[in-house]
Design a protein around this motif. Sequence first.
Motif, short mmCIF file in Angstrom:
data_model
loop_
_atom_site.label_atom_id
_atom_site.label_comp_id
_atom_site.label_asym_id
_atom_site.label_seq_id
_atom_site.Cartn_x
_atom_site.Cartn_y
_atom_site.Cartn_z
N SER A 167 16.51 34.43 60.03
CA SER A 167 17.38 35.60 60.23
C SER A 167 18.76 35.23 60.75
O SER A 167 19.74 35.91 60.48
N SER A 343 8.61 45.79 50.14
CA SER A 343 9.49 44.73 50.65
C SER A 343 10.68 44.50 49.74
O SER A 343 11.80 44.28 50.20
N ASN A 344 10.46 44.55 48.43
CA ASN A 344 11.56 44.39 47.48
C ASN A 344 12.62 45.48 47.69
O ASN A 344 13.83 45.20 47.69
N VAL A 347 14.53 44.65 50.86
CA VAL A 347 15.46 43.54 50.67
C VAL A 347 16.75 44.03 50.01
O VAL A 347 17.86 43.56 50.35
N ASN A 348 16.63 44.99 49.11
CA ASN A 348 17.78 45.48 48.36
C ASN A 348 18.34 46.80 48.88
O ASN A 348 19.23 47.38 48.26
N LEU A 352 20.17 48.10 55.10
CA LEU A 352 19.68 46.89 55.75
C LEU A 352 20.57 45.69 55.41
O LEU A 352 20.66 44.74 56.19
N LYS A 353 21.25 45.76 54.27
CA LYS A 353 22.16 44.68 53.88
C LYS A 353 23.32 44.53 54.87
O LYS A 353 23.92 43.47 55.00
N ASP A 356 23.13 41.25 58.85
CA ASP A 356 23.12 39.93 58.18
C ASP A 356 21.88 39.14 58.59
O ASP A 356 21.96 38.16 59.34
N ASP A 357 20.74 39.60 58.07
CA ASP A 357 19.49 38.86 58.21
C ASP A 357 19.50 37.84 57.08
O ASP A 357 19.14 38.16 55.94
N ASP A 360 16.41 37.46 54.88
CA ASP A 360 15.61 38.69 54.76
C ASP A 360 14.25 38.57 55.44
O ASP A 360 13.22 38.98 54.89
N ALA A 363 12.69 42.11 56.26
CA ALA A 363 12.25 42.82 55.06
C ALA A 363 10.99 42.20 54.46
O ALA A 363 10.19 42.90 53.84
N CYS A 364 10.80 40.90 54.66
CA CYS A 364 9.63 40.22 54.08
C CYS A 364 8.49 40.08 55.09
O CYS A 364 7.38 40.56 54.85
#
Length: 447
Positions: A167, A343-344, A347-348, A352-353, A356-357, A360, A363-364
């Motif tokens: 992260s 989770s997908n 991630v997108n 959450l974007k 700056d993880d 991700d 998310a995973c």
Amino acid sequence: MKIGLKWIVSFSVIAIVAFGGLFWNPATDVSDTGVFLSEDKIVGADVAWILAAAGLVLLMTPGLSFFYGGMVGKKNVISTMLQSFIALGVISILWVVVGFSLSFGESLGFSMNGKHYGIIGNPLSYMFFNGVGALPHKMMASTIPFVLFALFQMKFAVITPAIITGSFAERVRFISYLLFIVLFCIFIYTPLCHMVWHPDGLLNKYFGVKDFAGGTVVHMSAGFAALAGALVLGRRKNPHHEPSNIPYVLLGTGMLWFGWFGFNAGSALSAAASAATAFGTTTIASASAMMTWIFFDRINGRSISALGACIGAVVGLVAITPGCGFVSIQESLFIGFISSIVSNMMVNWKALKKVDDTLDVFACHGVGGIMGMVLTAVFAHGENASLLHGGANVFLHHMAALVLVSAFTFFGSLLLYKITDSIITLRVSEESENMGLDLSQHDESLN
């Protein structure tokens, strides 16, 4: 080269621990404590399997280092890989000195309605592995030596902070990271481990939380700590980069998948049917999640990529972890499928974007762990074991525990990052970040 006080202190700590071990007077006879069984209760097949499983789980940490190292930019490959790998040293020593005691020592907590509920273990119970020997333990390791149980559990403690590193990759100061993972292990991991896996633990005994192999203890705690870390350290100066080495990611995924059989099937703590069940559900959930991820990417206009396949496979492994010994192979197909989609989407997710993880992790691992906890409470087999098997209260208790664990791991980690930053600044300078951590932190490079 000027040697800072922080390095002198760090060396002094390891020296004190090393010499302290020589002068520690361990108990030589623990059979009269009432919690240990005689040596003839040891089952050879169980010992052989858990020895192998412990080795498999250890392999996961260098596997994770390849998985993460291949995803970051070229200037930060070595530093990112080392952050995972160094946990094998730091946490292993900490586990022997006090970590195992805090996780599985005499339960300290509170009593209610005539029952005791543990929050954390007594740090003096097994300090320096005092009393951790060749005899089986009546409640926690009844067919294998207690020392084997302690070493198997150590590998879980090692990989948890290693997961967090993805992260804040590419911007964390190495010595600050070392301090943080020590604090995280003591104040977040060990109490959570005790509450979930100790027979008298609060989440185990009162909430009835089912976590066969670490979805809650490992992945949720790491996921929420990762989210907190990304928020505290802030965005990178240049958050967009191409992965440096996709073959590294593929290699790391293969090592993780292979090692995960020890992680999940080994958590049966015996060569029994539940180990075989966990072995099967683990690989099928991962396969389902991998295929779901790449096809879901394609129908959303993204390319089918090796990176996506690898991330999907790991998400499936994460999601099946808490329920791997409680659900069927048929149900593991669905768990991998639905967890991969959720989770997908995370991630997108544009919101959450903004955080700056880097890799991700939340998310995973965080979301995958949450999905695993929820779906275990839906599908787990047994009388009154889950929502579909007459256990509505079990499901509700899991949801309450989910909220408690999320809050404890997120806000607790947030506080630990602040404490760490006040002692040694967490983030590297802008100049060091631009140079890359491989050179600025370790004076090494891939060239």
